[in-house]
Design an enzyme around this catalytic site. Sequence first.
Site, mmCIF file in Angstrom:
data_model
loop_
_atom_site.group_PDB
_atom_site.id
_atom_site.type_symbol
_atom_site.label_atom_id
_atom_site.label_comp_id
_atom_site.label_asym_id
_atom_site.label_seq_id
_atom_site.Cartn_x
_atom_site.Cartn_y
_atom_site.Cartn_z
ATOM 1 N N TYR B 116 0.863 -1.190 0.000
ATOM 2 C CA TYR B 116 0.000 0.000 0.000
ATOM 3 C C TYR B 116 0.896 1.235 0.000
ATOM 4 O O TYR B 116 1.875 1.313 0.749
ATOM 5 C CB TYR B 116 -0.878 0.005 1.252
ATOM 6 N N GLU B 203 -3.541 7.609 -3.944
ATOM 7 C CA GLU B 203 -3.433 6.344 -3.221
ATOM 8 C C GLU B 203 -3.251 5.215 -4.225
ATOM 9 O O GLU B 203 -4.040 5.087 -5.168
ATOM 10 C CB GLU B 203 -4.716 6.125 -2.414
#
Lengths: 303, 392
Positions: B116, B203
């Site tokens: 991530y 993101e």
Amino acid sequence: MAILIDENTKVLIQGITGSFGARHTKLSMEYGTNIVAGVTPSKGGQKFENKVPIFDTVSEAVKETGATASAIFVPPAFAADAILEAADAGIELIVCITEGIPVMDMMRVKAILAEQDVPMNRSRLVGPNCPGIVTPGTGEKSHGGCRIGIAPGYIHKRGNVGVVSRSGTLTYEAVWQLTQLGYGQSTCVGIGGDPINGTTHKDVLEMFNDDPETEAIIMIGEIGGNAEVEAARWAKEHCKKPICGFIAGATAPPGRRMGHAGAIVGGAEDTAQAKKKVLAECGIAVAETPSVMAQTLLDHWGK
Amino acid sequence: MNIHEYQAIELFNRFGVPCPKGKVASSPREAYEAAKWLSVGKFVVKAQIHAGGRGKGTFKSGFQGGVKLVSSPEAAREVAEKMLGETLVTKQTGEAGRVVRKVLVGESVDVRREIYLAVLMDRETSHPIIIASTEGGMDIEEVAERSPEKILREPVNPLAGLQAYQVRKICHELGLKTTARQFGRLLHSLYRLFIECDCSMVELNPVVVTFSDHVFALDAKFNFDDNALYRHPDIQAMRDKAEEDPREVAASEHDLNYIGLDGNIACLVNGAGLAMATMDIIKHHGGDPANFLDVGGGASKEQVAAAFRIILGDPNVKGIFINIFGGIMDCNVVAEGVVAAAKETGLSLPLVVRLEGNNVEAGRETLAESGLDITTADSMDGGAKMIVSAVN
């Protein structure tokens, strides 16, 4: 006493010839504010309303008039530059009214202001995207005070309640409620609705706490960020004066920006409910609705 | 503002963020050609909507999944046919779902591990911050709650920018060895993109490491700072109004701040803080707000009338509450706008107006003399109670 400004404060207006800046400069002058200079690049030498000298640069205006506070009304694309110009010229209090400044611009401005070498000489920034500051006067409809920004002067009354808020119209609501109930204000500070701003709720609470004229405080916040929580935790330990708090946005859907660029619920901790809980835990009287902000303060204050 | 995945790929290519090759298609035929052009063994066909949870979504037609793995251009065409023009419902779209107008046909990559990675503006420090986690491909909020130690946070000095040591530190903590250089390049490019495009968040969930040690951004979520769009006409051009609430699009054309909600009491307010607080007070008295609407501090008669039309365009609305504190704003201007719009639209719903502030007497007079059925409230609290009881 009051905080930040009083009727003697020498105020300069950046963007004095724009329609928005001009309109509010006139209102401030009518209110009694000591407006000593205006700045609009390339209009130096002219006079505003046949009275206030206009300069090309802030540093020249400061040198000629001794201005210590500046109100910024320039358009968003040029506002960051205007703040830095004011800081470079040694302005002590910079109040940026402009709404819509890119966040990256404010990020750089804040980092540069923090790097000014001597903390004592640091300029204080209030805003951006704020209604400004009012220290009411003692005349009719509070005239004779100092008004920097766009708040309606006539709703105020000189007195002992300090008001700090992220929202313009909610500040006016609180002020008007206080005035209607017969309670005046020491100073009302709009710190603005952007995610990155200068002066915080906590900064203003500290000043109100040290100000002998301020006896009680209304603090108005909204969803997003943790500034109100930080202020409440500080107040629990240090603030000697009664505080009423209100947080707007209990019904705001998560992830949506509610008008103000900074009013967005990002997680579980920046909701209105979570903030109200912390405020209450820190001994702040939380107003259930925006129409009882003043009454909640008076009850808590024992009036 | 948000953008589609295929538009994110355009930005990635421009800034050198590695991602699998892909092409956007608006017809099954284009999807077939895109797959042929990719000339690899496996493709992924992804529905392009502004909402997450596509893989587990369901089309109203019954077709399962907005992300499909296929192994031939013919199969890509077939899947595209089942997605295009159909409505996809995911856990983020709500029941209404979103119509799929484009699909992305991309290279399918094998996945050895998922990471991530995000860059966002941290409000507390006013600095950009890099967030990374070994737990890629998962719901990051859940990870943060369950095992906060697995979330790395690296703030960046905005004046100095991202430093090489910070990238090395992040790679080390993520346990990247052979792919550290590649991941580092990706992170530097991503940071540059974040700053130069005025993002408030980017993101990547996940960044994948393949078995052949390649690093790719596999899925991206962008948030741009609306205040900075004026200096990015290219990004502004990526706005897809079809993905937005039509009421919000109409409002933005009149410089009004409108957000649609599910309730039945419409609000028209000046100032964002007061507009939020008005919704709150309606709820407090047992009502349900239909919208957030801030007409701003200096609204004109025309803007007020436009605002009125927008809230009346919502079929759920059963009553209207106008709450104005006219500090500088002239209450009579608001009153005139309301009267004009109410006459034009043939108002048949309960309308409660609370006016306070500048020139309030003239405003109240305008409302009273209009001949319209308007209830005047003398406080916000009273007005909220009135509209709630009128609707319930």
